[in-house]
Structures are given as structure tokens and as C-alpha cells.
Design a protein around this motif. Sequence first.
Motif, PDB file in Angstrom:
ATOM      1  N   GLU A 125      -7.908  -1.438  14.517  1.00 27.40           N
ATOM      2  CA  GLU A 125      -7.382  -2.286  13.453  1.00 27.40           C
ATOM      3  C   GLU A 125      -7.639  -1.695  12.079  1.00 27.40           C
ATOM      4  O   GLU A 125      -6.812  -1.826  11.166  1.00 27.40           O
ATOM      5  N   ASN A 126      -8.782  -1.034  11.911  1.00 27.60           N
ATOM      6  CA  ASN A 126      -9.125  -0.431  10.617  1.00 27.60           C
ATOM      7  C   ASN A 126      -8.895   1.079  10.627  1.00 27.60           C
ATOM      8  O   ASN A 126      -9.615   1.828   9.947  1.00 27.60           O
ATOM      9  N   TYR A 127      -7.900   1.524  11.397  1.00 22.66           N
ATOM     10  CA  TYR A 127      -7.580   2.960  11.487  1.00 22.66           C
ATOM     11  C   TYR A 127      -7.485   3.588  10.093  1.00 22.66           C
ATOM     12  O   TYR A 127      -6.878   3.037   9.171  1.00 22.66           O
ATOM     13  N   HIS A 128      -8.088   4.779   9.954  1.00 23.85           N
ATOM     14  CA  HIS A 128      -8.148   5.497   8.669  1.00 23.85           C
ATOM     15  C   HIS A 128      -7.365   6.793   8.808  1.00 23.85           C
ATOM     16  O   HIS A 128      -7.723   7.664   9.598  1.00 23.85           O
ATOM     17  N   ASP A 129      -6.275   6.931   8.045  1.00 24.01           N
ATOM     18  CA  ASP A 129      -5.385   8.086   8.143  1.00 24.01           C
ATOM     19  C   ASP A 129      -5.513   8.959   6.903  1.00 24.01           C
ATOM     20  O   ASP A 129      -5.347   8.492   5.774  1.00 24.01           O
ATOM     21  N   HIS A 130      -5.801  10.252   7.122  1.00 21.45           N
ATOM     22  CA  HIS A 130      -5.933  11.222   6.036  1.00 21.45           C
ATOM     23  C   HIS A 130      -4.703  12.125   6.038  1.00 21.45           C
ATOM     24  O   HIS A 130      -4.439  12.823   7.023  1.00 21.45           O
ATOM     25  N   ASP A 131      -3.959  12.129   4.963  1.00 21.55           N
ATOM     26  CA  ASP A 131      -2.784  12.991   4.813  1.00 21.55           C
ATOM     27  C   ASP A 131      -2.837  13.592   3.414  1.00 21.55           C
ATOM     28  O   ASP A 131      -2.729  12.870   2.419  1.00 21.55           O
ATOM     29  N   PRO A 132      -3.013  14.921   3.305  1.00 23.65           N
ATOM     30  CA  PRO A 132      -3.153  15.535   1.983  1.00 23.65           C
ATOM     31  C   PRO A 132      -1.925  15.370   1.104  1.00 23.65           C
ATOM     32  O   PRO A 132      -2.000  15.541  -0.113  1.00 23.65           O
ATOM     33  N   ALA A 133      -0.778  15.009   1.706  1.00 25.99           N
ATOM     34  CA  ALA A 133       0.439  14.812   0.919  1.00 25.99           C
ATOM     35  C   ALA A 133       0.444  13.458   0.217  1.00 25.99           C
ATOM     36  O   ALA A 133       1.249  13.240  -0.698  1.00 25.99           O
ATOM     37  N   ASN A 134      -0.439  12.547   0.635  1.00 27.46           N
ATOM     38  CA  ASN A 134      -0.492  11.222   0.034  1.00 27.46           C
ATOM     39  C   ASN A 134      -1.630  11.133  -0.983  1.00 27.46           C
ATOM     40  O   ASN A 134      -2.709  11.694  -0.759  1.00 27.46           O
ATOM     41  N   GLU A 135      -1.391  10.426  -2.075  1.00 26.18           N
ATOM     42  CA  GLU A 135      -2.413  10.287  -3.095  1.00 26.18           C
ATOM     43  C   GLU A 135      -3.625   9.525  -2.578  1.00 26.18           C
ATOM     44  O   GLU A 135      -4.763   9.802  -2.963  1.00 26.18           O
ATOM     45  N   GLN A 136      -3.384   8.549  -1.723  1.00 28.63           N
ATOM     46  CA  GLN A 136      -4.467   7.757  -1.158  1.00 28.63           C
ATOM     47  C   GLN A 136      -4.376   7.739   0.353  1.00 28.63           C
ATOM     48  O   GLN A 136      -3.271   7.773   0.923  1.00 28.63           O
ATOM     49  N   ASP A 137      -5.533   7.684   1.010  1.00 32.75           N
ATOM     50  CA  ASP A 137      -5.541   7.546   2.459  1.00 32.75           C
ATOM     51  C   ASP A 137      -4.957   6.195   2.847  1.00 32.75           C
ATOM     52  O   ASP A 137      -5.090   5.210   2.113  1.00 32.75           O
ATOM     53  N   ALA A 138      -4.315   6.165   4.004  1.00 27.64           N
ATOM     54  CA  ALA A 138      -3.832   4.905   4.562  1.00 27.64           C
ATOM     55  C   ALA A 138      -4.936   4.321   5.429  1.00 27.64           C
ATOM     56  O   ALA A 138      -5.324   4.907   6.440  1.00 27.64           O
ATOM     57  N   ILE A 139      -5.463   3.155   5.026  1.00 22.82           N
ATOM     58  CA  ILE A 139      -6.556   2.517   5.748  1.00 22.82           C
ATOM     59  C   ILE A 139      -6.071   1.159   6.250  1.00 22.82           C
ATOM     60  O   ILE A 139      -5.634   0.320   5.472  1.00 22.82           O
ATOM     61  N   GLY A 140      -6.140   0.973   7.558  1.00 23.30           N
ATOM     62  CA  GLY A 140      -5.667  -0.255   8.166  1.00 23.30           C
ATOM     63  C   GLY A 140      -4.276  -0.092   8.745  1.00 23.30           C
ATOM     64  O   GLY A 140      -3.500   0.788   8.341  1.00 23.30           O
ATOM     65  N   MET A 141      -3.944  -0.928   9.710  1.00 23.59           N
ATOM     66  CA  MET A 141      -2.680  -0.808  10.419  1.00 23.59           C
ATOM     67  C   MET A 141      -1.484  -1.013   9.499  1.00 23.59           C
ATOM     68  O   MET A 141      -0.483  -0.304   9.610  1.00 23.59           O
ATOM     69  N   ASP A 142      -1.556  -1.983   8.581  1.00 25.35           N
ATOM     70  CA  ASP A 142      -0.410  -2.247   7.706  1.00 25.35           C
ATOM     71  C   ASP A 142      -0.095  -1.038   6.837  1.00 25.35           C
ATOM     72  O   ASP A 142       1.076  -0.661   6.670  1.00 25.35           O
ATOM     73  N   ALA A 143      -1.136  -0.421   6.280  1.00 25.03           N
ATOM     74  CA  ALA A 143      -0.929   0.751   5.427  1.00 25.03           C
ATOM     75  C   ALA A 143      -0.345   1.911   6.224  1.00 25.03           C
ATOM     76  O   ALA A 143       0.559   2.619   5.752  1.00 25.03           O
ATOM     77  N   PHE A 144      -0.834   2.113   7.445  1.00 28.57           N
ATOM     78  CA  PHE A 144      -0.327   3.221   8.246  1.00 28.57           C
ATOM     79  C   PHE A 144       1.109   2.964   8.679  1.00 28.57           C
ATOM     80  O   PHE A 144       1.924   3.886   8.708  1.00 28.57           O
ATOM     81  N   ARG A 145       1.436   1.725   9.008  1.00 28.13           N
ATOM     82  CA  ARG A 145       2.818   1.419   9.385  1.00 28.13           C
ATOM     83  C   ARG A 145       3.774   1.722   8.234  1.00 28.13           C
ATOM     84  O   ARG A 145       4.899   2.171   8.455  1.00 28.13           O
ATOM     85  N   ARG A 146       3.347   1.470   7.002  1.00 29.02           N
ATOM     86  CA  ARG A 146       4.210   1.781   5.855  1.00 29.02           C
ATOM     87  C   ARG A 146       4.466   3.281   5.754  1.00 29.02           C
ATOM     88  O   ARG A 146       5.580   3.711   5.406  1.00 29.02           O
ATOM     89  N   VAL A 147       3.458   4.084   6.054  1.00 27.32           N
ATOM     90  CA  VAL A 147       3.644   5.542   6.060  1.00 27.32           C
ATOM     91  C   VAL A 147       4.658   5.943   7.126  1.00 27.32           C
ATOM     92  O   VAL A 147       5.571   6.743   6.873  1.00 27.32           O
ATOM     93  N   VAL A 148       4.509   5.382   8.317  1.00 26.39           N
ATOM     94  CA  VAL A 148       5.434   5.699   9.410  1.00 26.39           C
ATOM     95  C   VAL A 148       6.857   5.278   9.050  1.00 26.39           C
ATOM     96  O   VAL A 148       7.823   6.023   9.286  1.00 26.39           O
ATOM     97  N   GLU A 149       6.985   4.096   8.465  1.00 26.65           N
ATOM     98  CA  GLU A 149       8.318   3.615   8.086  1.00 26.65           C
ATOM     99  C   GLU A 149       8.964   4.508   7.040  1.00 26.65           C
ATOM    100  O   GLU A 149      10.195   4.694   7.037  1.00 26.65           O
ATOM    101  N   MET A 150       8.162   5.099   6.148  1.00 31.59           N
ATOM    102  CA  MET A 150       8.712   6.017   5.150  1.00 31.59           C
ATOM    103  C   MET A 150       9.362   7.222   5.833  1.00 31.59           C
ATOM    104  O   MET A 150      10.487   7.613   5.496  1.00 31.59           O
TER     105      MET A 150
END
Length: 232
Positions: A125-150
Amino acid sequence: MTFVQIIDCKTSRIDELNRLMDQWVEQTQGKRTATHSTVGRDRSDASHVVEIVEFPSYDVAMRNSQLPETDRIFREMIALCDEMPSFTDLDVVRDEGLYKAQSRRLLDMLAHEPELALLDAVLTENYHDHDPANEQDAIGMDAFRRVVEMWRSGFDFAFTVDDQLAEGDRVCTRWTWRASHSGDFMGLQPTGIDVTMTGMCVHRFQDDGKIAEGWWQYDRLSLMAQLGAVEA
């Protein structure tokens, strides 16, 4: 076919046995054919010790047994044991890295699963995603889903897994990403161009088998060049 030898022995001199194995590793450097060694002690009987040694094949294991260092260490090991150790020779018929399979499953879901809510089957639920192309890490499922949707809004894509390595609670996957530029991506209007990108990700797993953290590295510059956004 991968070959495994199980050495089962009784000894109260586990520290000496470990030092003996360290000597064998040092003395056979550049000559041994074993690829992995695990030593375990029985929780219900501290004198019961099992070593599992893995080789690429039975024939390769036999070459290892013929080394003079192996013969010498074997005789010293017998002296440390309370009784003659037993040996079990196994041809491996199934070797499935469950964490590696879970990483592959995530890549497949990112590309093909229409219901992103189902990602919680593989991610914490609190998955933490590190992507150097993003200004901020995606933390949490909602934030990561937004990255995937992009990414999904800009491309129809799929991953091909080229290589995987696992160590402890981490899996590294090297992949090739193939896509068609079908929608807006970072202000770039859809071109219909077929593009390819290589990269890798490292996933950290929790004890329950879900992915708790991910680190991505990929050739984004090459992708933008293929889309005509930068000079090749």
C-alpha cells in the motif's frame, strides 16, 4: 541440468566447519565449479548440519570433486563430524524464483492490466517508486498509478524481460520496452511512431512477497530522440 549435492552431517564444531569451508573457497579460487553454497543448522538439533552445494550440471560437479583441494577439505570435514556424513545427489527439475516471477508479473500488469486497482496484488500500500526522470518519488499506490497512467496515455507498450538476477529480498530485471506513440506524452502530440527503449529496475520485496520499493533506470534520452523531441 542444474545439479545439487546435499551433505548431511552431525557435528558440534560448526565454527570449525565454517572456517574449513572458507579455506576451501579460498584455495579453489579460479578452479572450483560450484556456483552456490548454503549451510544450515537444524533448529531442533544444533549438531545437525546440512550443506547444499549447487553446480551447473552433474558433469561439472564431478570435475569439482576431483580437485585435490576438495579431497583434502573432505577428509578434514569428516574429522570434524561425529559420524560419517551422508550425500544426496539431485538433478534439479524445478527452480522457480518466486520474487523474480512477481517482478515479471508487475511489468506485464503495467502494460496489459486494464484495472490499475489490481496492482495492489503485487505492490504494498505504501509502495515507494524511485524514477530519476521524476522530480519527486511516487509514494503510495495512488501516486504510482498516476505515473502509470501518464505512460499509458502516451503509449501502447509492452515489456520483454531480457535478464533477471535475484539476491535476498531484491530482484534486478533488465528489460526492453517496445511501444507505439499513440497519445500525448509530455506535450508531444501522438505520432504513431514505433519506439524502443532499454532499461532495468530493482525491486525490494516484503516478507509477504509484495514489492515495497522500486528503482528504475532507462534510456529516456533515446526515447525522446526517436520521438523527434531532441537531436539524435
